[in-house]
Design a protein around this motif. Structure first.
Motif, short mmCIF file in Angstrom:
data_model
loop_
_atom_site.label_atom_id
_atom_site.label_comp_id
_atom_site.label_asym_id
_atom_site.label_seq_id
_atom_site.Cartn_x
_atom_site.Cartn_y
_atom_site.Cartn_z
N THR A 233 86.39 5.57 9.30
CA THR A 233 85.78 6.04 10.49
C THR A 233 85.27 4.90 11.26
OG1 THR A 233 85.60 8.18 9.41
CG2 THR A 233 84.14 7.69 11.52
N ASN A 251 91.47 8.20 7.18
CA ASN A 251 90.65 8.82 8.23
C ASN A 251 90.35 7.75 9.18
OD1 ASN A 251 89.27 10.06 10.32
ND2 ASN A 251 87.65 10.97 8.78
N THR A 253 89.41 7.96 12.45
CA THR A 253 88.71 8.44 13.75
C THR A 253 87.86 7.50 14.27
OG1 THR A 253 88.85 10.66 12.68
CG2 THR A 253 87.23 10.36 14.62
N ILE A 271 94.81 10.37 9.83
CA ILE A 271 94.15 11.04 11.29
C ILE A 271 93.61 9.56 11.98
CG2 ILE A 271 91.71 11.80 12.10
CD1 ILE A 271 91.32 13.29 9.22
N GLY A 275 91.43 11.24 16.55
CA GLY A 275 91.29 12.35 15.85
C GLY A 275 92.53 13.37 15.58
#
Length: 279
Positions: A233, A251, A253, A271, A275
């Motif tokens: 992230t 992830n 994001t 991801i 998003g």
């Protein structure tokens, strides 16, 4: 010189035992505060739970010594040979260990906070659960070292060699590691949040389920790396080489992937920065 003679002379006020040959001596629990054993030979000795605070062990031969539980706060181990030494639970807070040889040593749960280990040899050393916060590791050799669950926050790493080192579960958050070589390293479940790994080499490294929130990996070499389940992230991955990397269920994001190379990368269940999940 045997243990009885050394302790008697120490009790009488003598402190300088530089160059003595006391290999295999038994000095467990001995009070040797500020003793000088510079260039001494202590290989095979027993110094378990000994008080060696402020001791001068510069260039001493301490190979295969048992020092479990000893206190060496403020001591000097500069250039000492500690090959195969047992130093479990040892207090080495702020100790001078520059150029020391710890190859094959056992430093399980040792306190190495703010310790100066510049140019030391820590190859194949056990540092599991060791506290290395703010330690100076510049120029250190850590090939095949075991650093599982170690605390490395704030340590300095300039010029360190980390090939095949194991950092599983280690805390490396807020650590400055630009251009560091971590090829084939085990970083599973490691905490690398907000660390700087700009232009680092992590080819074939295992970073699965690690946390890299806000980590700078711009220009990093992640060729063939295992990043499955990783939290990236807000990570900076600009111009990073992710060719053949496994990013499944990672992830990403808010991550910056500008100019990143993702040829043959596994994005199953990943991801994406916006998003959405890649199918």
């Amino acid at each position: 010189m045997d243990a009885a003679e050394l302790i008697h002379r120490y009790a009488a006020g003598e402190r300088d035992f530089s160059g003595v040959d006391i290999r295999r001596i038994r000095l467990s629990r001995a009070d040797l505060y500020q003793i000088s054993l510079k260039n001494a030979i202590l290989s095979g000795a027993s110094l378990t739970d000994a008080d060696l605070r402020g001791a001068d062990l510069t260039r001493a031969d301490l190979a295969s010594v048992n020092m479990n539980g000893a206190s060496l706060v403020g001591a000097s181990l500069y250039g000492a040979d500690l090959t195969g030494v047992e130093m479990r639970y040892v207090d080495l807070y702020r100790v001078d260990c520059r150029n020391a040889i710890f190859a094959g040593a056992d430093l399980f749960e040792a306190d190495l906070r703010e310790t100066n280990l510049e140019n030391a040899n820590l190859c194949e050393t056990i540092l599991r659960k060791a506290n290395l916060r703010q330690a100076k590791l510049d120029g250190v050799k850590l090939h095949d070292a075991d650093l599982r669950d170690a605390d490395l926050r704030g340590a300095s790493w300039q010029g360190v060699e980390l090939v095949r080192a194991c950092f599983e579960g280690a805390n490396l958050s807020y650590t400055n590691l630009p251009e560091v070589s971590l090829n084939e390293a085990n970083l599973r479940k490691a905490n690398l949040n907000s660390s700087i790994l700009t232009k680092a080499s992590l080819s074939e490294a295992d970073l699965s389920t690690a946390s890299l929130k806000g980590t700078k990996l711009d220009g990093a070499n992640l060729y063939g790396a295992n990043l499955s389940g990783v939290d990236l992230t807000q990570a900076d991955l600009k111009m990073a080489d992710l060719t053949g990397a496994d990013l499944s269920y990672a992830n990403l994001t808010g991550a910056d992937l500008w100019g990143a190379h993702l040829t043959a990368a596994n994005l199953n269940g990943t991801i994406l920065p916006d998003g959405t999940r890649h199918n």
